[in-house]
Design an enzyme around this catalytic site. Structure first.
Site, PDB file in Angstrom:
ATOM      1  N   SER A 121     -11.691 -98.320  77.497  1.00  0.00           N
ATOM      2  CA  SER A 121     -11.909 -98.216  76.054  1.00  0.00           C
ATOM      3  C   SER A 121     -13.161 -98.943  75.591  1.00  0.00           C
ATOM      4  O   SER A 121     -13.791 -98.518  74.618  1.00  0.00           O
ATOM      5  CB  SER A 121     -10.692 -98.761  75.302  1.00  0.00           C
ATOM      6  OG  SER A 121      -9.539 -98.015  75.596  1.00  0.00           O
ATOM      7  N   HIS A 172     -12.778-103.432  71.956  1.00  0.00           N
ATOM      8  CA  HIS A 172     -13.112-102.125  71.395  1.00  0.00           C
ATOM      9  C   HIS A 172     -14.293-102.224  70.425  1.00  0.00           C
ATOM     10  O   HIS A 172     -15.252-101.451  70.511  1.00  0.00           O
ATOM     11  CB  HIS A 172     -11.901-101.540  70.666  1.00  0.00           C
ATOM     12  CG  HIS A 172     -10.788-101.166  71.593  1.00  0.00           C
ATOM     13  ND1 HIS A 172      -9.594-100.643  71.150  1.00  0.00           N
ATOM     14  CD2 HIS A 172     -10.666-101.242  72.940  1.00  0.00           C
ATOM     15  CE1 HIS A 172      -8.803-100.416  72.184  1.00  0.00           C
ATOM     16  NE2 HIS A 172      -9.436-100.770  73.277  1.00  0.00           N
TER      17      HIS A 172
END
Length: 221
Positions: A121, A172
Site C-alpha cells: 500500500s 499510506h
C-alpha cells in the site's frame, strides 16, 4: 520478435504482481504470512531493527502481505492503477516511482507507527499521488481530474477506516506525498511537459522530508 511482443505491455506491473505472489507463497510455506516471526524473517518494517542498521526493512515490506485478503486487494489495485501509470510514465520511471514511493511510505511509518507493518500500500498510494500530480499539472485534462477525484474518495475512506482497523495510515499518507513529489522528479517521457523548476523544488522537498522522517523515527524509539 520477443521485444515486439513486450513493447506496449505493462510488464513491470506484471512482474511486481508476480514477485508479491511468489513471496506470499514462500511465507505461507515456512509458517504463514500472519506469523510475526515469518514477517520479521522476510523483512517487515520493525523500527528497532531498522534503527540497528537493517535499512532494507524500508524496502522489503512493500513485497509482503498479511493474509490472502491483503494480498488480493493490493494486487487487484496494482493491476488496474499500475497499468495506467506504467503507460503514462514508461517502465523505468514507473518502477522508480513505485519503489521510491514505497520507501517514502515506510519512512513515514518508521517515524509515526511503532508497530510491525507490511504491504504494497505504501507504493500503491505513491501511484495515487502520481495521478494527483498529473491532475494538478495538467488541469485541463478531464480524464486525469476524474481519476484524481475517485482516488481522493478512496483516500478519505482509507483514513476513516484506519481509526477502526489496522491500516498503517502514516505509511499510506507518506507514500501518497512521496509519489506526488516523485512524479514531478521522474517526469514524463516527453521532455518539457513538466517545468524544470518544479522538478528541482520537488527533489529538494523530497530529500528534506526523507531526512526528517528518518530523524523523527530515531527520536521516537
Amino acid at each position: 520478435m520477443l521485444k515486439k511482443k513486450l513493447a506496449g505491455k505493462p510488464w513491470i506491473t506484471y512482474s511486481l504482481i508476480a514477485v508479491n505472489i511468489v513471496v506470499y507463497l514462500l511465507m505461507t510455506v515456512v509458517g504463514g504470512s500472519e506469523s510475526v516471526n515469518v514477517l520479521l524473517a522476510f523483512g517487515a518494517k520493525f523500527n528497532p531493527l531498522i534503527a540497528l542498521g537493517q535499512w532494507w526493512r524500508l524496502f522489503t515490506p512493500m513485497f509482503l502481505h498479511i493474509g490472502i485478503e491483503h494480498l488480493i486487494l493490493n494486487m487487484v489495485t496494482l493491476y488496474f492503477i499500475g497499468m495506467q501509470i506504467e503507460m503514462l510514465f514508461g517502465p523505468t520511471r514507473y518502477l522508480l516511482l513505485y519503489l521510491l514511493s514505497g520507501i517514502g511510505g515506510n519512512l513515514a511509518s518508521f517515524a509515526f507507527n511503532p508497530g510491525i507493518s507490511a504491504g504494497a500500500s505504501t507504493a500503491l498510494f505513491g501511484l495515487f499521488g502520481a495521478f494527483f500530480m498529473l491532475a494538478e499539472n495538467f488541469k485541463n485534462n478531464p480524464y486525469l481530474r476524474a481519476y484524481a477525484k475517485q482516488f481522493l474518495l478512496l483516500i478519505i475512506l482509507n483514513v476513516a477506516f484506519s481509526f477502526v482497523g489496522n491500516a498503517d495510515l502514516s505509511g499510506h499518507l507518506g507514500g501518497l506525498f512521496a509519489g506526488f513529489l516523485l512524479a514531478y522528479i521522474v517526469g514524463l517521457p516527453r521532455k518539457g511537459m513538466i517545468e524544470r523548476h518544479k522538478r528541482i523544488l520537488a527533489l529538494i522537498a523530497l530529500v528534506i522530508i526523507y531526512v526528517l522522517m528518518w530523524n523523527i523515527g530515531l527520536k521516537n524509539l
